[in-house]
Design an enzyme around this catalytic site. Sequence first.
Site, mmCIF file in Angstrom:
data_model
loop_
_atom_site.group_PDB
_atom_site.id
_atom_site.type_symbol
_atom_site.label_atom_id
_atom_site.label_comp_id
_atom_site.label_asym_id
_atom_site.label_seq_id
_atom_site.Cartn_x
_atom_site.Cartn_y
_atom_site.Cartn_z
ATOM 1 N N SER A 224 0.833 -1.208 0.000
ATOM 2 C CA SER A 224 0.000 0.000 0.000
ATOM 3 C C SER A 224 0.866 1.256 0.000
ATOM 4 O O SER A 224 2.028 1.239 0.411
ATOM 5 C CB SER A 224 -0.910 0.015 1.226
ATOM 6 O OG SER A 224 -1.705 -1.140 1.260
ATOM 7 N N GLN A 225 0.241 2.357 -0.413
ATOM 8 C CA GLN A 225 0.869 3.682 -0.371
ATOM 9 C C GLN A 225 1.175 4.016 1.106
ATOM 10 O O GLN A 225 0.338 3.744 1.973
ATOM 11 C CB GLN A 225 -0.181 4.646 -0.918
ATOM 12 C CG GLN A 225 0.255 6.042 -1.122
ATOM 13 C CD GLN A 225 -0.937 6.966 -1.394
ATOM 14 O OE1 GLN A 225 -2.092 6.635 -1.100
ATOM 15 N NE2 GLN A 225 -0.657 8.111 -1.952
#
Length: 236
Positions: A71-72
């Site tokens: 994920s970011q």
Amino acid sequence: MLDHVSTFTRSTVLEAQRNTLLEELWAKGIRNEAVLRAIAQVRREDFLPDALKARGYENVALPIGAGQTISQPYTVAFMTELLMPTNKEPSEEILSRYTILEIGTGSGYQAAILGAMGFRRIYTVERIPELLAEAQKRFTALGIPVMTRLSDGSLGWSEYAPFDAIIVTAGSPDVPETLALQLAVGGKMVVPVGSQTHQRLYRITRLHAGLDADAFSAEEFQTFRFVPLVGEQGWR
Ligand code: SAM
């Protein structure tokens, strides 16, 4: 000598990029001290394939194989912050007692962030064997105490329930009921809910031990993009 110089240059560049990332997270509203400290501490490049290590501190999701993503960093920080009982460093008492379940181990980065914050009861479930095997190697190498399981995480991990916090790092068509029922009273779950491409983030809090809908409250946050939660209580 040249190798030595390039290693030095690379680590200096990565450190500068990490500081830029922390400034970006602050600018986007992340304020929890323990979350920011953990992001500063955990080397995101250690959770990426070799070809992408140089991009470790870009604030973007990146491929980790098997069609999945890490994920970011902003998403990791935002979701973690939503689950924390306090905006300050958690007390020793909380760190040893607070039980956290992650659905979607992926690279292991999110679990490592929780480990770096000092939580000692972290459980994580992944459905893709090769991703879990890689993540387990990283946890061992970094000495992070995480209990792992290969299974359909949309069904939770009933043996260790109830959980104080559940973090679902894949997008679900609905709030998975089985997971909600594995929350302790007062426990919180963050879960992206929506289509297979865009989801809105919800925080579900268990208000009492009842099994019906009024035992839970729901708060709605912004839209994110997650890979699908594939399973009995997700996308089939
Ligand atoms: N938390 C991860 C990290 O820090 O790298 C990123 C997670 S990635 C966005 C979503 C992960 O959820 C993928 O690894 C995917 O295989 C996993 N996943 C999807 N459905 C699942 C399910 N039913 N049970 C367990 N894991 C699932």
